[in-house]
Design a protein around this motif. Sequence first.
Motif, PDB file in Angstrom:
ATOM      1  N   THR A   6       0.820  -1.214   0.000  1.00 48.11           N
ATOM      2  CA  THR A   6       0.000   0.000   0.000  1.00 48.11           C
ATOM      3  C   THR A   6       0.857   1.269   0.000  1.00 48.11           C
ATOM      4  O   THR A   6       0.325   2.363  -0.137  1.00 48.11           O
ATOM      5  N   ILE A   7       2.166   1.109   0.164  1.00 47.21           N
ATOM      6  CA  ILE A   7       3.020   2.275   0.306  1.00 47.21           C
ATOM      7  C   ILE A   7       2.981   3.147  -0.954  1.00 47.21           C
ATOM      8  O   ILE A   7       3.208   4.348  -0.893  1.00 47.21           O
ATOM      9  N   GLY A   8       2.639   2.529  -2.087  1.00 48.64           N
ATOM     10  CA  GLY A   8       2.502   3.272  -3.331  1.00 48.64           C
ATOM     11  C   GLY A   8       1.417   4.337  -3.285  1.00 48.64           C
ATOM     12  O   GLY A   8       1.370   5.234  -4.133  1.00 48.64           O
ATOM     13  N   LEU A   9       0.544   4.252  -2.298  1.00 49.12           N
ATOM     14  CA  LEU A   9      -0.513   5.251  -2.152  1.00 49.12           C
ATOM     15  C   LEU A   9       0.001   6.544  -1.531  1.00 49.12           C
ATOM     16  O   LEU A   9      -0.695   7.555  -1.496  1.00 49.12           O
ATOM     17  N   ILE A  10       1.216   6.492  -0.987  1.00 46.81           N
ATOM     18  CA  ILE A  10       1.841   7.707  -0.425  1.00 46.81           C
ATOM     19  C   ILE A  10       2.988   8.130  -1.315  1.00 46.81           C
ATOM     20  O   ILE A  10       3.821   7.304  -1.699  1.00 46.81           O
TER      21      ILE A  10
END
Lengths: 269, 247
Positions: A6-10
């Motif tokens: 989910t880090i791609g969302l930041i």
Amino acid sequence: MGVGETIGLIHDGDSVTLSGVSMVRAPMAFVKEIVKAKRKELSIIDREPGIDFDILIGAGAVKRVRFAMLGLELLGLAPNFRRAAEQGEIEYLETTCGAITNGLRAGAMGMPFVPVKGIIGTDLLPLHEKKGTWRVIDDPFSGEKIVAVKAIIPDVAVIHVQKADKFGNASIEGARFEDVYKAKSAKTLIITAEEIVDTKYFVGHPERNTIPYFYTAAVVHVPKGAYPTACYNYYPPDYGFVKNYVSMCRAGRFDEFIERWLRGEEDEN
Amino acid sequence: MKIKIADIMIKAMAQTLADGDTVLHGLGSPLPAIAMHLAKASHAPDLVFFPVSEGLDPNPDRYRLRLSSADPDHFVGAKAVIELIETFDLASKGKLTAMFLGGAQIDSRGNTNLTCIGDYQRPKIKLPGGAATSFLTPLVKKLILWTTHHSKRVFVDRLNFLTGLGYEEGKDKEVTIITDKAVFMVEKGYLVLKSVHKDVSVKDVVENMSFAPIVGKYGVTTTPTSEDMVLIRNIDPDGIRFSEFEG
């Protein structure tokens, strides 16, 4: 979905708010991912953060921080925040609890600002007027002076909860702080959860659903995802961890702490 | 076991609260938390207890002081979740009657600085911040300030930053300051000595302030009774209340 996915969302430069206060229900597993991914230039914002923000600042992920109080309560000042503020390494904007909570509530309501009482006469007011985050206006009905607090709309909110289903229906047990407003004001909401439950958990008990699925961009199963901060009904804060963190920072061993923490060694104590 | 200064401060804090008061304490507030329990267990049974941990009216028999005032363990026996923002809504309506706040610097009108020592833009010391101070100090009827370091460094002529408002002319607002040496109230814009703690001299109180308080008729701060001490020690068997006095 793993927390790392989910880090791609930041993104670098995003404004980010995190759940919890002080040593309670901060999304620490996600904070670790931000550090691992070497995100930069973040604007972080929260009412009364603690070790979560201090680690992000120490790791060089932060350009700007906005807070009403940022410390470790009886365990002392937040060492990285203090140094970074005193050396001019980061921009900081101190606010006050009633303004930041209502700013998030305005964001959740879809209002451009909310009037907030108090504050007038303090030195925080000119700081915020200069930054464009608050303005003194005349109450259009009574004519009295009141502070308008501009809505806070973070790019991303990361909220750690006790239970969620795979669709992102989420249940906060015990104290909620401003987490529901954070979730609803942010453009992107990431939920991390101690347990993934079947949707049946909410059916027949809709009051358990504090943040419904349509707000949620991603949900991640992370047991002990708030550790070393507390998660009500699951585990208490690990004060020993925070004490050790402070003494390592004071001894100039923050980098060593981060290496060990990223490898998971600090979490095993 | 000996009664310590912390216990005298707790008793003095409890005495500022009346039955029916609606009271909030924030983070890093071990003494106020115990004082609220003490008041509610003795002279103020209908006190409404809002802790920053958000569990309304925690049960004093099972409550144990922790290093974080927001520790979820403080939910013991709580009757409801009261989000902090809800206590702020009450404050805006004039229905939060009392709040406890600290002061790294305090001036003669009871104004406080919790923001920074030195210049805000490039501080000598960046303090943790005022938390609810700027918002709540103009809104509550009873403002109770405390410091565990009664000194010239704390009681200053001029604040480096005005985080909280003390005395405000024409307002129904009572400002009490409780230190590790004495109790003061702000009357008509001046700090007035109300009592000194047992075994503390007035000279010791006055010489450790950068400005002169008004010293007229004053008493000795009430020492907690043995019953009070049972409650205090039950809530804090580990002596967490003493940690603020270090450093």
